[in-house]
Design a protein around this motif. Structure first.
Motif, PDB file in Angstrom:
ATOM      1  N   SER A  29      -6.247   1.723  -3.786  1.00 33.82           N
ATOM      2  CA  SER A  29      -5.141   0.928  -2.829  1.00 33.82           C
ATOM      3  C   SER A  29      -5.610   1.053  -1.518  1.00 33.82           C
ATOM      4  O   SER A  29      -5.192   0.011  -0.872  1.00 33.82           O
ATOM      5  CB  SER A  29      -3.695   1.639  -3.285  1.00 33.82           C
ATOM      6  OG  SER A  29      -3.890   2.943  -2.728  1.00 33.82           O
TER       7      SER A  29
ATOM      8  N   GLU B  33       0.858  -1.108   0.102  1.00 32.16           N
ATOM      9  CA  GLU B  33       0.011   0.082   0.090  1.00 32.16           C
ATOM     10  C   GLU B  33       0.859   1.351  -0.108  1.00 32.16           C
ATOM     11  O   GLU B  33       0.511   2.211  -0.560  1.00 32.16           O
ATOM     12  CB  GLU B  33      -0.905   0.122   1.090  1.00 32.16           C
ATOM     13  CG  GLU B  33      -2.166   0.991   0.994  1.00 32.16           C
ATOM     14  CD  GLU B  33      -1.636   2.341   1.397  1.00 32.16           C
ATOM     15  OE1 GLU B  33      -2.350   3.413   0.959  1.00 32.16           O
ATOM     16  OE2 GLU B  33      -1.004   2.342   2.612  1.00 32.16           O
TER      17      GLU B  33
ATOM     18  N   LEU C 261      -6.737  -2.647  -8.903  1.00 34.59           N
ATOM     19  CA  LEU C 261      -5.466  -1.563  -8.869  1.00 34.59           C
ATOM     20  C   LEU C 261      -4.489  -1.624 -10.007  1.00 34.59           C
ATOM     21  O   LEU C 261      -4.162  -0.544 -10.535  1.00 34.59           O
ATOM     22  CB  LEU C 261      -4.933  -1.888  -7.720  1.00 34.59           C
ATOM     23  CG  LEU C 261      -3.721  -0.661  -6.891  1.00 34.59           C
ATOM     24  CD1 LEU C 261      -4.459   0.505  -7.121  1.00 34.59           C
ATOM     25  CD2 LEU C 261      -3.302  -1.204  -5.859  1.00 34.59           C
TER      26      LEU C 261
ATOM     27  N   TRP D 198       2.189   1.821  -3.612  1.00 39.56           N
ATOM     28  CA  TRP D 198       0.966   2.312  -4.202  1.00 39.56           C
ATOM     29  C   TRP D 198       0.829   3.812  -4.100  1.00 39.56           C
ATOM     30  O   TRP D 198       0.295   4.815  -5.017  1.00 39.56           O
ATOM     31  CB  TRP D 198      -0.275   1.609  -4.187  1.00 39.56           C
ATOM     32  CG  TRP D 198      -0.423   0.305  -4.855  1.00 39.56           C
ATOM     33  CD1 TRP D 198      -0.197  -1.027  -4.316  1.00 39.56           C
ATOM     34  CD2 TRP D 198      -0.232   0.132  -6.411  1.00 39.56           C
ATOM     35  NE1 TRP D 198      -0.277  -1.918  -5.462  1.00 39.56           N
ATOM     36  CE2 TRP D 198      -0.330  -1.320  -6.695  1.00 39.56           C
ATOM     37  CE3 TRP D 198      -0.237   1.024  -7.533  1.00 39.56           C
ATOM     38  CZ2 TRP D 198      -0.236  -1.756  -7.837  1.00 39.56           C
ATOM     39  CZ3 TRP D 198      -0.239   0.511  -8.812  1.00 39.56           C
ATOM     40  CH2 TRP D 198      -0.363  -0.908  -9.137  1.00 39.56           C
TER      41      TRP D 198
ATOM     42  N   TYR E 174      -5.689  -2.328   0.311  1.00 44.59           N
ATOM     43  CA  TYR E 174      -5.234  -2.712   1.876  1.00 44.59           C
ATOM     44  C   TYR E 174      -5.965  -3.081   2.718  1.00 44.59           C
ATOM     45  O   TYR E 174      -5.579  -4.136   3.847  1.00 44.59           O
ATOM     46  CB  TYR E 174      -4.153  -1.330   2.141  1.00 44.59           C
ATOM     47  CG  TYR E 174      -3.689  -1.660   3.442  1.00 44.59           C
ATOM     48  CD1 TYR E 174      -2.591  -2.351   3.863  1.00 44.59           C
ATOM     49  CD2 TYR E 174      -4.128  -0.624   4.589  1.00 44.59           C
ATOM     50  CE1 TYR E 174      -2.244  -2.448   5.098  1.00 44.59           C
ATOM     51  CE2 TYR E 174      -3.624  -0.877   5.830  1.00 44.59           C
ATOM     52  CZ  TYR E 174      -2.554  -1.632   6.026  1.00 44.59           C
ATOM     53  OH  TYR E 174      -1.947  -1.703   7.234  1.00 44.59           O
TER      54      TYR E 174
END
Length: 117
Positions: free
Chosen positions: A64, A16, A89, A19, A68
């Motif tokens: 994202s 995460e 994603l 991203w 997560y």
């Protein structure tokens, strides 16, 4: 490292964060494009690619963050049987990368076509 030292919750967090860095890079590039392209190319419509990139960056951030939370919750509650993330994603980033590449080609053609010799 002993197997008991491994924390299953760290991998989704690192992913995460990666991203998030990607989204921030796209957002900064989009803001720079929104600021510079209309001035350099002389048409206020060149503001739109930066705006589209900024919307895409926010979309990536939201997907994202949701990914997560979902993966982290599944890992905590189900352990090794956690569900795998879907491809939303990756698809969003692939669409954005294709759009950035197409935009770059358009700018290249326009700059070479209208550049003074």
């Amino acid at each position: 490292m002993r197997p008991s030292d491994f924390d299953k919750g760290l991998q989704p967090e690192r992913t995460e964060l990666a991203w998030r860095r990607t989204m921030l890079s796209i957002a900064v590039g989009s803001i720079v494009a929104m600021r510079l392209l209309p001035t350099i190319l002389g048409n206020p419509l060149w503001f739109l690619p930066g705006l589209i990139g900024l919307v895409g960056a926010v979309t990536i951030w939201r997907i994202s963050a949701h990914r997560y939370r979902r993966v982290s919750h599944a890992t905590i509650t189900h352990g090794d049987r956690a569900i795998l993330p879907d491809g939303k994603l990756t698809l969003a980033l692939a669409i954005m990368a294709g759009g950035i590449g197409a935009f770059g080609l358009v700018v290249l053609v326009l700059v070479t076509a209208y550049a003074p010799l």
